[in-house]
Design an enzyme around this catalytic site. Sequence first.
Site, PDB file in Angstrom:
ATOM      1  N   SER A  68      36.415  32.000  39.502  1.00 43.47           N
ATOM      2  CA  SER A  68      37.168  30.928  40.128  1.00 43.47           C
ATOM      3  C   SER A  68      37.868  30.138  39.035  1.00 43.47           C
ATOM      4  CB  SER A  68      36.127  30.068  40.870  1.00 43.47           C
ATOM      5  OG  SER A  68      36.715  29.212  41.772  1.00 43.47           O
ATOM      6  N   GLU A  69      38.872  30.777  38.416  1.00 45.12           N
ATOM      7  CA  GLU A  69      39.441  30.191  37.195  1.00 45.12           C
ATOM      8  C   GLU A  69      40.056  28.809  37.422  1.00 45.12           C
ATOM      9  OE1 GLU A  69      39.671  33.346  38.025  1.00 45.12           O
ATOM     10  OE2 GLU A  69      38.548  34.277  36.384  1.00 45.12           O
TER      11      GLU A  69
ATOM     12  N   ASP B 264      44.669  36.435  29.872  1.00 44.50           N
ATOM     13  CA  ASP B 264      45.360  36.934  31.060  1.00 44.50           C
ATOM     14  C   ASP B 264      44.829  36.251  32.333  1.00 44.50           C
ATOM     15  OD1 ASP B 264      46.280  39.881  29.617  1.00 44.50           O
ATOM     16  OD2 ASP B 264      44.450  38.919  28.927  1.00 44.50           O
TER      17      ASP B 264
ATOM     18  N   GLU C 202      32.358  32.257  33.756  1.00 42.54           N
ATOM     19  CA  GLU C 202      31.742  33.440  34.349  1.00 42.54           C
ATOM     20  C   GLU C 202      30.905  34.166  33.295  1.00 42.54           C
ATOM     21  OE1 GLU C 202      35.350  35.430  35.568  1.00 42.54           O
ATOM     22  OE2 GLU C 202      35.990  33.561  36.512  1.00 42.54           O
TER      23      GLU C 202
ATOM     24  N   HIS D 142      45.267  42.939  30.496  1.00 42.23           N
ATOM     25  CA  HIS D 142      44.126  42.564  29.648  1.00 42.23           C
ATOM     26  C   HIS D 142      44.506  42.588  28.181  1.00 42.23           C
ATOM     27  CE1 HIS D 142      41.984  43.576  33.350  1.00 42.23           C
ATOM     28  NE2 HIS D 142      40.924  42.971  32.884  1.00 42.23           N
TER      29      HIS D 142
END
Lengths: 315, 340
Positions: free
Chosen positions: A55-56, A81, A26, A125
């Site tokens: 869209s990991e 994370d 991304e 995070h």
Amino acid sequence: MSYSEAAVRAIQREMEADARVVVLGEDVGRGGIFGQYKGLQQAFGAERVIDTPISEAAIMGAGVGMALAGLRPVVEMRVVDFALCGMDELVNQAAKNRFMFGGQGRVPLVARMPGGIWDASAAQHSQSLEAWFAHLPGVVVVNPSTPQDNYSLLRAALQCGDPVVYIEHKTLWGLRGEVNEDMAVPLGKARRVRDGNALTLVSWSKQMQACAAACEALAAEGITVDLIDLRTLWPWDRETVLASCARTQRLLVVHEAVQVAGFGAEIAASAAEATGCRVARLGAPRIPVGYAPVLEAQSRVGPEAIAAAARKLLG
Amino acid sequence: MGSSISTGAGEALYRTMVRIRAFENAAEAASQGGVSAYGQEAAGAAKVRGPLHLSTGQEAVPAGVCAHLRTTDYLTSTHRGHGHTLAKGADLARMMCELFGKATGFNGGKGGSMHIADFSVGMLGANGVVAAGLPIAVGAAHAQKLLKTKDDITVCFFGDGAINRGPFLEALNWARVYELPVLFVCEDNRWSATTASGPMTAGDGASARAASMDIAATQVDGNDVFAVHEAAARLVREVRSGGGPRLLHALTYRVKGHVSVDVAAYRDAAELAAALETDPIARTRGHLLSAGVSAATLDAIENAARDEVDTALAIADAAPWPDAEAAFTDVQTTGAGQWH
Ligand SMILES: Cc1ncc(C[n+]2csc(CCOP(=O)(O)OP(=O)(O)O)c2C)c(N)n1
């Protein structure tokens, strides 16, 4: 050169040298949220520096497929994370492919997932999950602390051919330092940062800074420390660490991750088994990282705590 | 029989299906007494151990689809992958060796049934994780596009249960966004382990979800090998010629339980009986006979398959176990040796 510029330069050199190297993730086209891909899409085009959907699972899974089909992908997870959303693709697919299929496949991908406490960014995070990955047979785990190491280790990661979990620290991007572009740093080799006799102090990534400060304070008291930057968690440099422990007979491992079930325990146990030295670990309490400064501070392991742990170990 | 297909091609499809059936029947017999899922005691005497997912009744789908594939096309598969692997051209005996856990298997005994793979024919692996093959397939297709590997494509099999996991949606979106040469094939056998898929799935299933992402989907009777063959011919042609992703939604039925030891007591007997009426192998045999192929020809195909499987069983039986040290190979190069 900054830590992030060093990374850009490393990838650029590998992309120049090897047409199979591609980047996907991304926001990489605009240089990545930390500038760690800056200029690469302009230089190599959108086909090799690929902006992807959020869209990991697909980013990591596609990286596995690309690697199996002959590319060498750099897979961007943004922060460690979020890499959790692609965990099956990393743990069950990338890490297992080669073994499970009897060596038919290879997954030479580098999964970059910035880790550690990101100021005021709270519980989702700021995690340090390197021990999770070190627990996985099949992957290499790298945690560079300096621009030079980030440059050299990222290149080494891209050349190594195994899946690599590459964890840069979220707050080291601006750190500046000399970078010798001809210098190679092998994976699995620690760096001795200071020489000393009173104890061995092992750490990695951002915590190297707190450890260095603690060593200064201890030096003022006449306590000299053998400070080691582990740099690669798997494979970790047993030789360097254990040789130091055998000499000093005292080991303190410090990490930003929570202390329990952490990688510090692995090093401490190994050192105790191999050398009979006294060991201690220091990490964060087992709490999510809080948002308010006073809460976040509870998760931070600073120079004072490190120096205190060292004194206790000596006492 | 299909409108355009020759009897020779029909016989080839029949042979593929019959080989899959014979292989799986033998594997099932060899798994008796083996380790079970779902709580049954493992006797441990079985030659094929661990969960064995049979595709009995679904053979027409891989046969019809893979007939259009080349060795250089890629394939990703599911936990129910024997049929896909054989149809893609993998060696049957080596597959039996892998199911037996022998050193001569495709994976040297490291994978077993759920991880059957033959990279030499482009078969990139069965998968123990539902829907996990989809993102890997789009990655392989993405590499094909970037590497400009002629007009090779990737085919990705998955079940109707898989469409409820995120990676299905992520992979379809990805394939469309980058216009990748990938054919998704949903083998809709109506069951997800011991649960019927329908009540667990919102909307109209795989085709509807593909359509929502502007991926053209074709529904087909997955127990009619000629219909599958014809639909796949068109879809493969479209994907090969750069048309982007397509989805084939094949309606079929899982005749056996989820794993070989599962007697599927949760299933309505009438449902199974009705499904057996449409058994793809019996149907194909009937079609071929009425198209003028002799019973002797078809019998010969069946006998050859049984002989081949018998030989494979003997080979697998006689084959050596892997050396124990093999457990330490192909883990990783960097950091290998530091086991503890
Ligand atoms: C992520 C994941 N969840 C659950 C399972 C357990 N499991 C294995 S197969 C299966 C059913 C899959 O159904 P479907 O995709 O329709 O394929 P079928 O078994 O019907 O061929 C389940 C739930 C798994 N392997 N992976």
